[in-house]
Scaffold this motif. Structure first.
Motif, PDB file in Angstrom:
ATOM      1  N   LEU A   1       0.887  -1.228  -0.009  1.00 59.05           N
ATOM      2  CA  LEU A   1      -0.126   0.180   0.192  1.00 59.05           C
ATOM      3  C   LEU A   1       0.861   1.267  -0.043  1.00 59.05           C
ATOM      4  N   VAL A   2       0.817   2.033  -1.070  1.00 58.84           N
ATOM      5  CA  VAL A   2       1.904   3.151  -1.349  1.00 58.84           C
ATOM      6  C   VAL A   2       0.797   4.304  -1.292  1.00 58.84           C
ATOM      7  N   ASP A   3       1.223   5.367  -0.373  1.00 59.91           N
ATOM      8  CA  ASP A   3       0.593   6.691  -0.282  1.00 59.91           C
ATOM      9  C   ASP A   3       1.324   7.696   0.181  1.00 59.91           C
ATOM     10  N   ILE A   4       1.258   8.888  -0.274  1.00 61.64           N
ATOM     11  CA  ILE A   4       2.087   9.890   0.476  1.00 61.64           C
ATOM     12  C   ILE A   4       1.703  10.199   1.825  1.00 61.64           C
ATOM     13  N   LYS A   5       0.637   9.593   2.196  1.00 64.22           N
ATOM     14  CA  LYS A   5       0.156   9.921   3.770  1.00 64.22           C
ATOM     15  C   LYS A   5       0.582   8.474   4.295  1.00 64.22           C
ATOM     16  N   LEU A   6       1.694   8.307   4.758  1.00 67.97           N
ATOM     17  CA  LEU A   6       2.049   6.897   5.195  1.00 67.97           C
ATOM     18  C   LEU A   6       0.973   6.677   6.528  1.00 67.97           C
ATOM     19  N   GLU A   7       0.675   7.388   7.164  1.00 68.74           N
ATOM     20  CA  GLU A   7      -0.229   6.826   8.500  1.00 68.74           C
ATOM     21  C   GLU A   7      -1.801   6.251   8.019  1.00 68.74           C
ATOM     22  N   ALA A   8      -2.065   6.789   6.895  1.00 70.27           N
ATOM     23  CA  ALA A   8      -3.408   6.345   6.160  1.00 70.27           C
ATOM     24  C   ALA A   8      -2.900   4.889   5.636  1.00 70.27           C
ATOM     25  N   ALA A   9      -1.829   4.818   5.004  1.00 71.17           N
ATOM     26  CA  ALA A   9      -1.553   3.571   4.361  1.00 71.17           C
ATOM     27  C   ALA A   9      -1.139   2.572   5.329  1.00 71.17           C
ATOM     28  N   GLU A  10      -0.657   2.847   6.562  1.00 71.11           N
ATOM     29  CA  GLU A  10      -0.327   1.871   7.655  1.00 71.11           C
ATOM     30  C   GLU A  10      -1.813   1.480   8.192  1.00 71.11           C
ATOM     31  N   LYS A  11      -2.943   2.410   8.186  1.00 73.49           N
ATOM     32  CA  LYS A  11      -4.078   1.785   8.837  1.00 73.49           C
ATOM     33  C   LYS A  11      -4.544   0.830   7.956  1.00 73.49           C
TER      34      LYS A  11
ATOM     35  N   LEU B   1       3.817   1.873   2.730  1.00 73.34           N
ATOM     36  CA  LEU B   1       5.073   2.790   2.241  1.00 73.34           C
ATOM     37  C   LEU B   1       4.892   3.897   1.832  1.00 73.34           C
ATOM     38  N   LYS B   2       5.482   5.104   2.270  1.00 71.93           N
ATOM     39  CA  LYS B   2       5.261   6.427   1.977  1.00 71.93           C
ATOM     40  C   LYS B   2       6.103   6.664   0.648  1.00 71.93           C
ATOM     41  N   ALA B   3       5.182   7.238  -0.378  1.00 68.58           N
ATOM     42  CA  ALA B   3       5.900   7.646  -1.672  1.00 68.58           C
ATOM     43  C   ALA B   3       5.160   8.784  -2.199  1.00 68.58           C
ATOM     44  N   ASP B   4       5.888   9.532  -2.931  1.00 71.22           N
ATOM     45  CA  ASP B   4       5.326  10.711  -3.519  1.00 71.22           C
ATOM     46  C   ASP B   4       5.411  10.364  -5.188  1.00 71.22           C
ATOM     47  N   VAL B   5       4.275   9.952  -5.879  1.00 66.52           N
ATOM     48  CA  VAL B   5       4.447   9.661  -7.191  1.00 66.52           C
ATOM     49  C   VAL B   5       4.845  10.649  -8.401  1.00 66.52           C
ATOM     50  N   GLY B   6       4.896  11.916  -7.597  1.00 67.66           N
ATOM     51  CA  GLY B   6       5.347  12.916  -8.332  1.00 67.66           C
ATOM     52  C   GLY B   6       6.772  13.087  -8.408  1.00 67.66           C
ATOM     53  N   LYS B   7       7.547  12.009  -7.900  1.00 69.47           N
ATOM     54  CA  LYS B   7       8.912  11.791  -7.821  1.00 69.47           C
ATOM     55  C   LYS B   7       9.238  10.648  -8.493  1.00 69.47           C
ATOM     56  N   GLU B   8      10.070  10.592  -9.355  1.00 65.38           N
ATOM     57  CA  GLU B   8      10.338   9.174 -10.197  1.00 65.38           C
ATOM     58  C   GLU B   8      11.246   8.327  -9.383  1.00 65.38           C
TER      59      GLU B   8
ATOM     60  N   LYS C   1       1.464  27.040 -12.731  1.00 59.42           N
ATOM     61  CA  LYS C   1       1.892  26.110 -11.474  1.00 59.42           C
ATOM     62  C   LYS C   1       0.821  25.104 -11.180  1.00 59.42           C
ATOM     63  N   ILE C   2      -0.571  25.029 -11.339  1.00 56.96           N
ATOM     64  CA  ILE C   2      -1.505  24.153 -11.043  1.00 56.96           C
ATOM     65  C   ILE C   2      -1.352  23.033 -12.136  1.00 56.96           C
ATOM     66  N   TRP C   3      -1.189  23.502 -13.380  1.00 57.73           N
ATOM     67  CA  TRP C   3      -1.112  22.905 -14.494  1.00 57.73           C
ATOM     68  C   TRP C   3      -0.099  21.721 -14.390  1.00 57.73           C
ATOM     69  N   ASP C   4       1.214  22.640 -13.919  1.00 53.48           N
ATOM     70  CA  ASP C   4       2.331  21.487 -13.896  1.00 53.48           C
ATOM     71  C   ASP C   4       2.328  20.461 -12.837  1.00 53.48           C
ATOM     72  N   LEU C   5       1.937  20.858 -11.682  1.00 56.21           N
ATOM     73  CA  LEU C   5       1.519  20.197 -10.493  1.00 56.21           C
ATOM     74  C   LEU C   5       0.581  18.849 -10.999  1.00 56.21           C
ATOM     75  N   THR C   6      -0.286  19.173 -11.286  1.00 58.18           N
ATOM     76  CA  THR C   6      -1.527  18.081 -11.954  1.00 58.18           C
ATOM     77  C   THR C   6      -0.625  17.068 -12.923  1.00 58.18           C
ATOM     78  N   MET C   7       0.016  17.386 -13.781  1.00 52.97           N
ATOM     79  CA  MET C   7       0.698  16.766 -14.831  1.00 52.97           C
ATOM     80  C   MET C   7       1.906  15.974 -14.339  1.00 52.97           C
ATOM     81  N   GLN C   8       2.625  16.730 -13.216  1.00 51.70           N
ATOM     82  CA  GLN C   8       3.700  15.712 -12.705  1.00 51.70           C
ATOM     83  C   GLN C   8       3.226  14.622 -11.759  1.00 51.70           C
ATOM     84  N   ILE C   9       1.929  14.657 -11.115  1.00 52.15           N
ATOM     85  CA  ILE C   9       1.459  13.730 -10.783  1.00 52.15           C
ATOM     86  C   ILE C   9       0.562  12.762 -11.322  1.00 52.15           C
TER      87      ILE C   9
END
Length: 282
Positions: free
Chosen positions: A36-46, A63-70, A110-118
């Motif tokens: 279970l991968v999520d940027i919010k580790l506590e939620a994934a742990e639950k 596992l904590k991970a930000d999918v916006g980071k390769e 910046k909103i466009w770029d963030l959305t595309m990144q993730i």
């Protein structure tokens, strides 16, 4: 437990809630070991703890991970291989719908770029590293394990129909996910790697409800829904299970719409005035 994913390994992003959490639980119920991968580790742990309590015969790791980071996406796939030795199902489900996402005139770059990144790059990286891992999967008939695997990318009904409430960056990112999924499915079909898009309709999840934060916005969506209600996350999890399992062994490159009939509906937006016909027709 019917065991449609018995002994298989599934990595699910955005697993801390909504579709991701419901899919993690359902996949485990069907016999899969789940990361279970999520940027919010506590939620994934639950979520992982809940799975361990309900289904002690399978493994669940958070596992904590930000999918916006390769590097985070690669690390998640590497974790699945290290812990379980293989990867059979990759569910690229994590995404954002930014509250400041609007039309072409009002959406900031910046909103466009963030959305595309993730929403787009994150799915690309998920496919990239999952394909690399799935190419190494050995067949083990005694355990019902096959070479290759199944990749599921969460898109949206807005990838095939415009949204009545503007969310241009989100819509564009999901349309790109559809196109990317189709091409990857064709490229890797003969490797035993199936790649499909899951296209949810409007769901009663925090992601959408936080965006449709007024009754007016919600009504503009509901008027387009033949069933007259928002979908539930578990209904999409059941669709994801179909795509993950051998039930869909002859399915790849598809845009799997689970939208309560919305994409086939013909209605007008609630409260919108009707435009008069062109003067040349009067």
């Amino acid at each position: 437990m019917s065991g449609r994913l018995q002994n298989r390994v599934a990595l699910i992003t955005g697993a801390g809630g909504g579709i991701g959490l419901e899919s993690s639980i359902l996949f485990a119920q069907e016999g899969a070991h789940v990361l279970l991968v999520d940027i919010k580790l506590e939620a994934a742990e639950k979520g992982a703890a809940l799975i361990k309590e309900r289904y002690p015969n399978v493994s669940a790791i958070a596992l904590k991970a930000d999918v916006g980071k390769e590097e985070d996406v690669k690390a998640a796939v590497d974790k699945a291989i290290k812990e379980f030795g293989r990867l059979d199902v990759m569910f690229n489900n994590a995404g954002i719908m930014h509250p400041e996402d609007d039309n072409a005139l009002n959406t900031e770059e910046k909103i466009w770029d963030l959305t595309m990144q993730i929403n787009l790059k994150g799915v690309w990286w998920g496919c990239k590293y999952a394909i690399t891992a799935m190419r190494q999967n050995p067949t083990d008939e005694t355990k019902g394990l096959h070479a290759g695997g199944s990749i599921i990318n969460t898109a949206s009904f807005v990838a095939v129909r415009g949204a009545a409430t503007p969310q241009l960056a989100y819509t564009a990112s999901k349309g790109a996910v559809l196109a990317m999924t189709r091409e990857l499915a064709m490229v890797h079909a003969r490797e035993g790697i199936r790649i499909n898009s899951l296209c949810p309709g409007p769901l009663k999840t925090p992601l959408l409800m936080d965006f449709l934060n007024t009754q007016e916005k919600r009504d503009r969506r509901l008027v387009h829904l033949p069933m007259g209600r928002f979908g539930e996350a578990v209904e999409l999890a059941r669709a994801a299970l179909f795509l993950a399992s051998d039930d869909s062994s002859y399915v790849t490159g598809t845009d799997f719409l689970v939208d309560g009939g919305l994409s086939n509906a013909y209605v007008t937006a609630l409260g919108e005035p009707l435009l008069p016909p062109p003067a040349s027709l009067v």
